[in-house]
Write an enzyme that holds these catalytic residues in place. Structure first.
Site, PDB file in Angstrom:
ATOM      1  N   ASP A  44      40.234  26.226  37.530  1.00 24.01           N
ATOM      2  CA  ASP A  44      41.421  27.076  37.486  1.00 24.01           C
ATOM      3  C   ASP A  44      41.650  27.747  38.843  1.00 24.01           C
ATOM      4  OD1 ASP A  44      42.175  26.532  34.932  1.00 24.01           O
ATOM      5  OD2 ASP A  44      41.414  28.379  34.045  1.00 24.01           O
ATOM      6  N   LYS A  66      46.764  27.083  36.506  1.00 25.50           N
ATOM      7  CA  LYS A  66      46.561  28.160  35.530  1.00 25.50           C
ATOM      8  C   LYS A  66      46.455  29.516  36.196  1.00 25.50           C
ATOM      9  CE  LYS A  66      46.892  25.500  32.083  1.00 25.50           C
ATOM     10  NZ  LYS A  66      48.197  25.471  31.433  1.00 25.50           N
ATOM     11  N   MET A 186      47.044  41.056  32.285  1.00 28.65           N
ATOM     12  CA  MET A 186      48.327  40.364  32.471  1.00 28.65           C
ATOM     13  C   MET A 186      49.515  41.216  32.030  1.00 28.65           C
ATOM     14  SD  MET A 186      46.999  36.618  31.175  1.00 28.65           S
ATOM     15  CE  MET A 186      46.128  37.312  29.762  1.00 28.65           C
TER      16      MET A 186
END
Length: 256
Positions: A44, A66, A186
């Protein structure tokens, strides 16, 4: 009469490895051993490049994206590639940032691998939320301020998911009533919505810490209140990837 479940051990398996929050020194010994044995590694974006120094020179490294808010490799492609390489006899490691089982696509990957008869091994990693709190000298569950903690994603549900959106107002009420620390992953892109929702249940003076690039040399942080969260992040230029910690435990960072 209940029977104990039999555990099968497929001859073909894939290892999901947590690379930690960024600092390559936080990689576990078990993760290092898995990387040293790998012939194919699917990596990732948020994995620190120095982590790959533990891979054999002949290992094939496949970067599969990602990163929140950026163009990423389609999940279906990653899953099919993992199975294809494993069935071809490769020793496959899926290297994911943080802990592979926390707010990543590990659940989807595990379900797909199981449907294809491929076994899974998981090696945990240090998650960014804990690294952020540690860097501030905060006790996530300081018994004077909190009875527990909630790790929650600020991402809105995907269009294909049946998961309802987070009820930030209800979460704020619950955190206030039950004295819980909120660790939000996030959350930058939905910051205004999150802030407004939480303020329906939490006082505006609730302490908040924001940590960008937790554990890395370029780490930046800010201490503020829930009421001033948006303006503080704008003034300080804090962007993704950032962890937002909400709760009275943040008071510990002020005296640290």
């Amino acid at each position: 009469k209940r029977r104990a479940m039999k555990k099968t051990s497929p001859s073909v398996f894939i290892t999901l490895v947590g690379a930690g929050p960024g600092d390559p020194d936080l990689l576990t010994l078990k993760a290092v051993k898995a990387l040293q044995q790998a012939s194919v590694i699917l990596v990732d974006d948020l994995v620190h490049p120095d982590v790959l120094q533990h891979a054999p020179a002949q290992a094939r490294i496949v970067h599969v994206g990602k990163r929140g808010g950026c163009q990423s490799t389609p999940q279906a492609f990653i899953e099919k590639l993992m199975v294809q390489e494993a069935l071809a006899g490769e020793t496959v490691v899926r290297l994911k940032g943080g802990d592979p089982l926390l707010f990543g696509r590990a659940g989807e990957e595990i379900a797909y691998l199981q449907s294809q008869g491929v076994g899974i091994k998981v090696i945990n990693g240090v998650t960014a939320g804990l690294a952020a709190i540690n860097s501030l000298g905060i006790s996530l569950t300081h018994r004077q301020f909190a009875h527990g903690a909630v790790m929650v994603t600020g991402h809105s549900p995907s269009s294909y998911s049946n998961t309802p959106a987070v009820n930030w107002e209800l979460l704020g009420h619950t955190a206030h009533t039950c004295r819980l620390t909120l660790v939000i992953y996030m959350g930058v892109s939905s910051l205004e919505h999150i802030q407004q929702g939480l303020m329906q249940g939490l006082p505006a003076h609730t302490p908040v810490a924001v940590v960008q690039h937790a554990s890395l040399p370029q780490q930046r942080e800010a201490l503020t209140t829930l009421g001033d969260l948006g303006s503080t992040m704008a003034r300080e230029g804090l962007q993704s990837p950032s962890i937002i910690v909400v709760g009275d435990v943040v008071q510990g960072a002020r005296a640290w």
